[in-house]
Motif scaffolding. Structure first.
Motif, PDB file in Angstrom:
ATOM      1  N   GLU A   3      73.214  19.268 -10.664  1.00  0.00           N
ATOM      2  CA  GLU A   3      73.066  19.185  -9.220  1.00  0.00           C
ATOM      3  C   GLU A   3      71.996  20.178  -8.751  1.00  0.00           C
ATOM      4  O   GLU A   3      71.173  19.870  -7.912  1.00  0.00           O
ATOM      5  CB  GLU A   3      74.397  19.522  -8.566  1.00  0.00           C
ATOM      6  N   LEU A   4      72.028  21.370  -9.370  1.00  0.00           N
ATOM      7  CA  LEU A   4      71.060  22.404  -9.017  1.00  0.00           C
ATOM      8  C   LEU A   4      69.650  21.946  -9.355  1.00  0.00           C
ATOM      9  O   LEU A   4      68.725  22.062  -8.553  1.00  0.00           O
ATOM     10  CB  LEU A   4      71.401  23.696  -9.772  1.00  0.00           C
ATOM     11  N   ARG A   5      69.490  21.376 -10.532  1.00  0.00           N
ATOM     12  CA  ARG A   5      68.156  20.964 -10.975  1.00  0.00           C
ATOM     13  C   ARG A   5      67.585  19.829 -10.124  1.00  0.00           C
ATOM     14  O   ARG A   5      66.448  19.813  -9.752  1.00  0.00           O
ATOM     15  CB  ARG A   5      68.191  20.502 -12.429  1.00  0.00           C
ATOM     16  N   SER A   6      68.451  18.853  -9.829  1.00  0.00           N
ATOM     17  CA  SER A   6      67.919  17.687  -9.135  1.00  0.00           C
ATOM     18  C   SER A   6      67.901  17.865  -7.632  1.00  0.00           C
ATOM     19  O   SER A   6      67.275  17.107  -6.921  1.00  0.00           O
ATOM     20  CB  SER A   6      68.739  16.450  -9.474  1.00  0.00           C
ATOM     21  N   GLY A   7      68.600  18.913  -7.155  1.00  0.00           N
ATOM     22  CA  GLY A   7      68.641  19.118  -5.723  1.00  0.00           C
ATOM     23  C   GLY A   7      69.282  17.948  -5.009  1.00  0.00           C
ATOM     24  O   GLY A   7      68.812  17.485  -3.980  1.00  0.00           O
ATOM     25  N   SER A   8      70.383  17.437  -5.568  1.00  0.00           N
ATOM     26  CA  SER A   8      71.034  16.269  -4.960  1.00  0.00           C
ATOM     27  C   SER A   8      71.479  16.579  -3.542  1.00  0.00           C
ATOM     28  O   SER A   8      72.001  17.648  -3.276  1.00  0.00           O
ATOM     29  CB  SER A   8      72.280  15.888  -5.760  1.00  0.00           C
ATOM     30  N   PRO A   9      71.299  15.650  -2.629  1.00  0.00           N
ATOM     31  CA  PRO A   9      71.730  15.894  -1.262  1.00  0.00           C
ATOM     32  C   PRO A   9      73.250  15.768  -1.148  1.00  0.00           C
ATOM     33  O   PRO A   9      73.894  15.198  -2.023  1.00  0.00           O
ATOM     34  CB  PRO A   9      71.033  14.787  -0.478  1.00  0.00           C
ATOM     35  N   SER A  10      73.805  16.288  -0.056  1.00  0.00           N
ATOM     36  CA  SER A  10      75.234  16.158   0.163  1.00  0.00           C
ATOM     37  C   SER A  10      75.528  14.697   0.511  1.00  0.00           C
ATOM     38  O   SER A  10      74.623  13.948   0.868  1.00  0.00           O
ATOM     39  CB  SER A  10      75.649  17.057   1.324  1.00  0.00           C
ATOM     40  N   PRO A  11      76.818  14.315   0.443  1.00  0.00           N
ATOM     41  CA  PRO A  11      77.153  12.929   0.770  1.00  0.00           C
ATOM     42  C   PRO A  11      76.795  12.591   2.221  1.00  0.00           C
ATOM     43  O   PRO A  11      76.657  11.431   2.578  1.00  0.00           O
ATOM     44  CB  PRO A  11      78.671  12.874   0.572  1.00  0.00           C
ATOM     45  N   HIS A  12      76.586  13.638   3.058  1.00  0.00           N
ATOM     46  CA  HIS A  12      76.271  13.390   4.471  1.00  0.00           C
ATOM     47  C   HIS A  12      74.813  13.000   4.675  1.00  0.00           C
ATOM     48  O   HIS A  12      74.460  12.437   5.693  1.00  0.00           O
ATOM     49  CB  HIS A  12      76.565  14.630   5.315  1.00  0.00           C
ATOM     50  N   ALA A 107      73.070  25.735   8.340  1.00  0.00           N
ATOM     51  CA  ALA A 107      73.853  24.487   8.327  1.00  0.00           C
ATOM     52  C   ALA A 107      72.996  23.307   7.868  1.00  0.00           C
ATOM     53  O   ALA A 107      73.473  22.412   7.162  1.00  0.00           O
ATOM     54  CB  ALA A 107      74.421  24.215   9.716  1.00  0.00           C
ATOM     55  N   ARG A 108      71.727  23.326   8.246  1.00  0.00           N
ATOM     56  CA  ARG A 108      70.841  22.221   7.849  1.00  0.00           C
ATOM     57  C   ARG A 108      70.605  22.227   6.337  1.00  0.00           C
ATOM     58  O   ARG A 108      70.546  21.160   5.710  1.00  0.00           O
ATOM     59  CB  ARG A 108      69.505  22.358   8.584  1.00  0.00           C
ATOM     60  N   VAL A 109      70.454  23.429   5.770  1.00  0.00           N
ATOM     61  CA  VAL A 109      70.244  23.530   4.320  1.00  0.00           C
ATOM     62  C   VAL A 109      71.506  23.061   3.598  1.00  0.00           C
ATOM     63  O   VAL A 109      71.442  22.315   2.622  1.00  0.00           O
ATOM     64  CB  VAL A 109      69.859  24.981   3.920  1.00  0.00           C
ATOM     65  N   TRP A 110      72.641  23.479   4.110  1.00  0.00           N
ATOM     66  CA  TRP A 110      73.928  23.072   3.520  1.00  0.00           C
ATOM     67  C   TRP A 110      74.066  21.547   3.539  1.00  0.00           C
ATOM     68  O   TRP A 110      74.490  20.918   2.573  1.00  0.00           O
ATOM     69  CB  TRP A 110      75.078  23.719   4.299  1.00  0.00           C
TER      70      TRP A 110
END
Ligand SMILES: Nc1ncnc2c1ncn2[C@@H]1O[C@H](COP(=O)(O)OS(=O)(=O)O)[C@@H](OP(=O)(O)O)[C@H]1O
Length: 283
Positions: A3-12, A107-110
């Protein structure tokens, strides 16, 4: 780790993690790590030095996605389009020092990726104020705009002016507390910017470990350039120093005013040290 490597976005978030236009098996991916600040803390040096690692690719320019409304409203696909092309095993890193003090950024980064790793490089806050002023002064002189001496901005009737923006940007505890409302402490790695200037390698080792990267950065990647007065980088026979905007002579400030500045930061610094669980030998 993936997840860290690919920078996957949150489900939101609405977009997928990587761009649809592959180039030699590479894609543009959201960052797995972001250098959030501080302005004039050594963010460029940290980014370029991390880029020495073969598994790291960096966004060359500051992106200002989470702190500039016009950019943010372009959406994650625009943000991703600002990123370098990488292989799945590589970590994308961007740096925008303005994120640290931007109220909406945490919050936006999260929302982009709650697993993103954050790097915060700090420096003696009094020195940072002078450096910040020096940059603004340089920009104004270049554009033939009028400017005020630092002492006039910093002091009002002999007392520190708490409204001075550059001073507020050095109140690290205030900004960090907003990030800690959103991110767990162990997701934010604090880099000592003064130590990075004196001897970059130990700070890079710690950052490498925090980013779960195999140890590939070596002491031989750095050499002290006596002309520049700073460490520069060496990789595959290439020699790279940061440009002349980094390490400029600072604008003058009286010893008395600098002492007042140091005194002003004593309490805020203590609060910051408690927050990060370590102290720094600042003035
Ligand atoms: N190796 C090396 N070479 C040159 N400069 C170095 C290096 N390491 C850290 N620094 C310090 O980085 C300071 C600039 O910080 P930033 O890159 O964060 O500035 S900015 O906010 O992006 O404008 C800059 O601050 P000033 O000295 O005040 O100009 C430098 O002191």
């Amino acid at each position: 780790l993936r997840e860290l490597r690919s920078g996957s976005p949150s489900p939101h978030s609405s977009s997928s993690a990587s761009s649809p236009a592959p180039q030699n098996g590479t894609l543009q991916r959201l960052p797995g790590a972001i250098i959030i600040g501080v302005r004039k803390g050594g963010t460029r040096a940290l980014l370029e030095m991390l880029n020495l690692h073969p598994d790291v690719e960096v966004a060359k320019a500051e992106v200002h996605y989470f702190n500039v409304e016009e950019h943010f409203h372009r959406g994650l696909s625009w943000y991703r389009s600002q990123m370098p092309f990488t292989l799945p095993s590589q970590l994308t890193v961007e740096k925008t020092p303005g994120y640290f003090s931007a109220p909406l950024a945490p919050a936006r980064v999260w929302d982009m990726n709650p697993a993103v790793r954050l790097l915060l490089i700090v420096r003696d806050p009094a020195e940072r104020v002078v450096s910040d002023y020096t940059q603004v002064l340089h920009n104004r002189l270049t554009r033939h705009k009028p400017y005020q001496p630092l002492e006039e901005l910093l002091l009002q009737k002999g007392h520190i002016n708490p409204k001075y923006k550059a001073l507020q940007r050095s109140l690290y505890h205030q900004h960090l507390s907003r990030w800690l409302e959103v991110f767990p402490r162990d997701q934010i790695h604090v880099v000592d910017g003064d130590a990075l200037i004196r001897d970059p390698f130990p700070e890079l080792k710690k950052a490498e470990r925090f980013l779960l990267l195999p140890p590939k950065i070596n002491p031989s990647n750095f050499y002290y350039n006596t002309t520049k007065g700073f460490y520069c980088m060496l990789t595959a026979g290439h020699d790279k120093c940061l440009d002349e905007s980094k390490g400029r002579p600072h604008a003058p400030l009286s010893v008395q005013a600098f002492k007042q500045l140091c005194h002003y930061f004593r309490k805020p610094n203590k609060l910051f040290f408690e927050m990060v669980g370590r102290s720094f030998s600042w003035c």
